[in-house]
Write a protein that holds these residues in place. Structure first.
Motif, PDB file in Angstrom:
ATOM      1  N   THR A   5      20.247   7.648   9.741  1.00 26.37           N
ATOM      2  CA  THR A   5      18.987   6.983   9.483  1.00 26.37           C
ATOM      3  C   THR A   5      18.018   7.982   8.880  1.00 26.37           C
ATOM      4  N   ARG A   6      16.849   7.517   8.518  1.00 27.01           N
ATOM      5  CA  ARG A   6      15.856   8.414   7.938  1.00 27.01           C
ATOM      6  C   ARG A   6      15.255   9.340   8.987  1.00 27.01           C
ATOM      7  N   GLU A   7      15.426   8.997  10.276  1.00 26.36           N
ATOM      8  CA  GLU A   7      14.874   9.828  11.333  1.00 26.36           C
ATOM      9  C   GLU A   7      15.922  10.846  11.766  1.00 26.36           C
ATOM     10  N   GLY A   8      16.232  11.758  10.876  1.00 26.77           N
ATOM     11  CA  GLY A   8      17.256  12.747  11.139  1.00 26.77           C
ATOM     12  C   GLY A   8      16.672  14.089  11.527  1.00 26.77           C
ATOM     13  N   ALA A   9      17.545  15.096  11.584  1.00 22.98           N
ATOM     14  CA  ALA A   9      17.158  16.434  12.026  1.00 22.98           C
ATOM     15  C   ALA A   9      16.491  17.195  10.889  1.00 22.98           C
ATOM     16  N   TYR A  10      15.276  16.794  10.588  1.00 23.55           N
ATOM     17  CA  TYR A  10      14.477  17.469   9.565  1.00 23.55           C
ATOM     18  C   TYR A  10      13.002  17.237   9.886  1.00 23.55           C
ATOM     19  N   GLY A  11      12.154  18.031   9.241  1.00 29.11           N
ATOM     20  CA  GLY A  11      10.721  17.879   9.453  1.00 29.11           C
ATOM     21  C   GLY A  11      10.319  18.139  10.891  1.00 29.11           C
ATOM     22  N   ASP A  12       9.336  17.389  11.359  1.00 31.30           N
ATOM     23  CA  ASP A  12       8.804  17.615  12.698  1.00 31.30           C
ATOM     24  C   ASP A  12       9.853  17.391  13.783  1.00 31.30           C
ATOM     25  N   LEU A  13      10.791  16.465  13.548  1.00 30.37           N
ATOM     26  CA  LEU A  13      11.833  16.241  14.550  1.00 30.37           C
ATOM     27  C   LEU A  13      12.706  17.481  14.704  1.00 30.37           C
ATOM     28  N   LEU A  14      13.117  18.091  13.594  1.00 28.19           N
ATOM     29  CA  LEU A  14      13.878  19.336  13.677  1.00 28.19           C
ATOM     30  C   LEU A  14      13.035  20.406  14.355  1.00 28.19           C
ATOM     31  N   GLY A  15      11.747  20.452  14.033  1.00 31.22           N
ATOM     32  CA  GLY A  15      10.865  21.411  14.688  1.00 31.22           C
ATOM     33  C   GLY A  15      10.868  21.261  16.200  1.00 31.22           C
ATOM     34  N   ARG A  16      10.920  20.029  16.695  1.00 29.60           N
ATOM     35  CA  ARG A  16      10.908  19.818  18.146  1.00 29.60           C
ATOM     36  C   ARG A  16      12.181  20.345  18.797  1.00 29.60           C
ATOM     37  N   TYR A  17      13.315  20.295  18.075  1.00 28.18           N
ATOM     38  CA  TYR A  17      14.542  20.884  18.638  1.00 28.18           C
ATOM     39  C   TYR A  17      14.414  22.396  18.768  1.00 28.18           C
ATOM     40  N   PHE A  18      13.548  22.997  17.977  1.00 29.69           N
ATOM     41  CA  PHE A  18      13.261  24.430  18.089  1.00 29.69           C
ATOM     42  C   PHE A  18      11.997  24.680  18.909  1.00 29.69           C
ATOM     43  N   GLU A  19      11.523  23.629  19.601  1.00 32.12           N
ATOM     44  CA  GLU A  19      10.356  23.716  20.484  1.00 32.12           C
ATOM     45  C   GLU A  19       9.094  24.086  19.720  1.00 32.12           C
TER      46      GLU A  19
END
Length: 214
Positions: A5-19
């Motif tokens: 989907t468009r809500e993948g591991a990029y942008g702010d979402l990827l940032g949250r995985y790196f805290e």
């Protein structure tokens, strides 16, 4: 196959995985409003995210849920200790010099342990885009990307510098400049690191155009 989907591991979402509270990103190949015939490569966008973790942001990071995409890391800053975890276990433990690459398949439930500060460009490359670029380049059997961790590729270093310039002078998402640069990056990754059953595939050197992806 996993649903992308468009809500993948990029942008702010990827940032949250790196805290991180946020992470700057560029959508260089946008997803269409609806999938069109012959456009499976654009069912998810090609996005570049800059991840910067400072000395007080080190340690084990969150696992990225599986999805149908590769994450290609171009290190902008050298680091002595970095661990790539796959399915809950350390897989690659090493340092990286500036310009070094790493490629992970996000279907493998990956996470990172940072022993040093990180500054990197993270290229989100959907599996469907790899397959379509490979076909358009005459590499019909390539469906995966793989490289030895830490390899320094001068072409990706130059392309990364061009991406950094776009971060400094952002243009509207989906502009032709960004799209052509994205296709150049994808074509190079496929030709240099495209794999077929673990074997590097020979690739014809011919230019790739936007119209070939439709």
């Amino acid at each position: 196959m996993l649903s992308v989907t468009r809500e993948g591991a990029y942008g702010d979402l990827l940032g949250r995985y790196f805290e991180l509270p946020s992470a700057p990103s560029l959508v260089m190949l946008p997803a269409p409003n609806a999938p069109a015939a012959g456009a499976e490569c654009l069912m998810a966008p090609f996005v570049v995210t800059r991840i910067t973790c400072l000395p007080d942001q080190l340690g084990m990071k969150r696992e990225i849920p599986p999805e149908d995409a590769f994450l290609v890391t171009l290190h902008l800053l050298g680091m002595r200790h970095h661990e790539t975890w796959v399915r809950g276990r350390p897989s690659v433990v090493r340092g990286y010099e500036p310009g070094a690459l790493g490629i992970v398949d996000l279907r493998d439930e990956v996470a990172s342990y940072l022993g040093n500060p990180l500054d990197a460009l993270q290229f989100y490359v959907p599996h469907a885009l790899v397959r379509t670029v490979a076909r358009a380049s005459g590499m019909l059997h390539v469906s995966s990307l793989m490289c030895a961790p830490g390899v320094v590729d001068p072409v990706m270093c130059s392309l990364g510098a061009a991406v950094l310039a776009l971060f400094e002078r952002p243009q509207r998402a989906g502009s032709l400049v960004q799209q052509h640069l994205a296709l150049t990056i994808c074509a190079h990754l496929v030709r240099r690191f495209g794999k077929n059953d673990g074997v590097t595939a020979a690739a014809p050197r011919r230019p790739l155009h936007l119209r070939q992806l439709h």
